[in-house]
Design a protein around this motif. Sequence first.
Motif, PDB file in Angstrom:
ATOM      1  N   ILE A   8      28.477 -31.247  60.843  1.00 22.01           N
ATOM      2  CA  ILE A   8      27.112 -31.745  60.991  1.00 22.01           C
ATOM      3  C   ILE A   8      26.754 -31.616  62.466  1.00 22.01           C
ATOM      4  CG2 ILE A   8      25.526 -33.650  60.587  1.00 22.01           C
ATOM      5  CD1 ILE A   8      27.659 -34.816  58.690  1.00 22.01           C
ATOM      6  N   PHE A   9      25.928 -30.650  62.792  1.00 18.92           N
ATOM      7  CA  PHE A   9      25.598 -30.325  64.184  1.00 18.92           C
ATOM      8  C   PHE A   9      24.357 -31.106  64.596  1.00 18.92           C
ATOM      9  CE2 PHE A   9      24.141 -28.067  67.841  1.00 18.92           C
ATOM     10  CZ  PHE A   9      25.235 -27.433  68.393  1.00 18.92           C
ATOM     11  N   PHE A  10      24.578 -32.195  65.333  1.00 17.53           N
ATOM     12  CA  PHE A  10      23.476 -32.964  65.902  1.00 17.53           C
ATOM     13  C   PHE A  10      23.273 -32.448  67.315  1.00 17.53           C
ATOM     14  CE2 PHE A  10      21.733 -36.838  68.026  1.00 17.53           C
ATOM     15  CZ  PHE A  10      20.596 -36.986  67.245  1.00 17.53           C
ATOM     16  N   PRO A  11      22.209 -31.681  67.587  1.00 12.62           N
ATOM     17  CA  PRO A  11      22.069 -30.981  68.857  1.00 12.62           C
ATOM     18  C   PRO A  11      22.294 -31.887  70.068  1.00 12.62           C
ATOM     19  CG  PRO A  11      20.359 -30.281  67.352  1.00 12.62           C
ATOM     20  CD  PRO A  11      21.063 -31.436  66.697  1.00 12.62           C
ATOM     21  N   MET A  35      21.015 -30.641  62.270  1.00 11.74           N
ATOM     22  CA  MET A  35      20.032 -31.716  62.323  1.00 11.74           C
ATOM     23  C   MET A  35      19.048 -31.462  63.464  1.00 11.74           C
ATOM     24  SD  MET A  35      22.459 -35.068  61.668  1.00 11.74           S
ATOM     25  CE  MET A  35      21.053 -36.198  61.879  1.00 11.74           C
ATOM     26  N   GLN A  36      18.143 -32.389  63.680  1.00  7.59           N
ATOM     27  CA  GLN A  36      17.164 -32.309  64.761  1.00  7.59           C
ATOM     28  C   GLN A  36      17.410 -33.446  65.750  1.00  7.59           C
ATOM     29  OE1 GLN A  36      15.148 -29.553  64.620  1.00  7.59           O
ATOM     30  NE2 GLN A  36      16.329 -29.194  62.744  1.00  7.59           N
ATOM     31  N   SER A  78      15.595 -31.287  58.486  1.00  8.01           N
ATOM     32  CA  SER A  78      14.605 -31.919  59.356  1.00  8.01           C
ATOM     33  C   SER A  78      15.046 -33.306  59.798  1.00  8.01           C
ATOM     34  CB  SER A  78      13.250 -32.026  58.638  1.00  8.01           C
ATOM     35  OG  SER A  78      13.381 -32.843  57.469  1.00  8.01           O
ATOM     36  N   ALA A  79      16.203 -33.759  59.325  1.00  4.60           N
ATOM     37  CA  ALA A  79      16.672 -35.122  59.602  1.00  4.60           C
ATOM     38  C   ALA A  79      17.020 -35.311  61.070  1.00  4.60           C
ATOM     39  CB  ALA A  79      17.888 -35.441  58.745  1.00  4.60           C
ATOM     40  N   ALA A  85      18.111 -39.795  53.744  1.00  5.56           N
ATOM     41  CA  ALA A  85      18.488 -39.582  52.341  1.00  5.56           C
ATOM     42  C   ALA A  85      18.536 -38.100  51.981  1.00  5.56           C
ATOM     43  CB  ALA A  85      17.503 -40.317  51.424  1.00  5.56           C
ATOM     44  N   GLU A  86      17.615 -37.309  52.503  1.00  6.14           N
ATOM     45  CA  GLU A  86      17.615 -35.876  52.209  1.00  6.14           C
ATOM     46  C   GLU A  86      18.824 -35.182  52.825  1.00  6.14           C
ATOM     47  OE1 GLU A  86      15.695 -34.238  50.076  1.00  6.14           O
ATOM     48  OE2 GLU A  86      14.860 -36.218  49.607  1.00  6.14           O
ATOM     49  N   LEU A  87      19.234 -35.667  53.990  1.00  4.54           N
ATOM     50  CA  LEU A  87      20.433 -35.104  54.612  1.00  4.54           C
ATOM     51  C   LEU A  87      21.660 -35.391  53.745  1.00  4.54           C
ATOM     52  CD1 LEU A  87      21.885 -33.747  57.016  1.00  4.54           C
ATOM     53  CD2 LEU A  87      22.090 -36.024  58.033  1.00  4.54           C
TER      54      LEU A  87
END
Length: 253
Positions: A8-11, A35-36, A78-79, A85-87
């Motif tokens: 899970i790549f959280f920038p 993620m964003q 877009s999370a 929830a979509e993630l």
Amino acid sequence: MLERPGFIFFPGCRASAYLDIMQQLTMPPACIVLMQNPLAERGIQAASSHPLVQRFYQPDADIEAFCQQYNVPLYVSSAQSINDAELTKLLLRQGCRHWLFSGGGIVQPKVLATGLKFLHVHPGQMPEVRGSTCFYYSLLHDLTLAASAFFLEAELDAGPSILCRHFHINIPPALLSSDFIDYIVDPYIRAETLKPLWQHWPDISDVSKVAKLSTPPSDRPCYVMHPVLRAMAIQRVAASYNASNETGVFHYA
């Protein structure tokens, strides 16, 4: 046997440091979910502008090029929160039970209840040194620096440690700053602790080692830190600099 984890790549700097380790090892994850993070640029620019950053990791990771090089599926979400929830639905659709966590908030029990397992690297010796600013408190308390890998549980910073590694900083005082600690040292020690686990996965029991070298700086988790205490921690690191020794951040146990 554990399957290859997804990432899970959280920038930000931490995720970039993790990707750098995967590049070094030529060992990609099963897939990457991007993620964003609208706040990522501040840290990436601070790390990129430091004269020593190339000794540690590449902060401006090109995730698309990495995925093309290793033929890794890339899914863009877009999370901005790990608890979106979509993630969660996206993660569950990939078939990976194990995921490398790189930020996006505190994982809530409802997400953990789905059966997803999140591998996290905490910047402190677990369970003695807990909290988001704990490495600053440890540096101020006894000049120790550590990172611990563990699987997240519902209680914050409570999972049993899989691997703990300890580090020593020897950096000229003129190059020390809170940006250096936050955006270079912090991601670097997390990535270096992840490295042996990632390299030997799924046989992580072969590299498991929980060294106990730090003493608790407090009987409570370390969160908010006054700027004066933060400056004092950096001053203590600066005072420990030895010009006759190699410059860098070194793993020693």
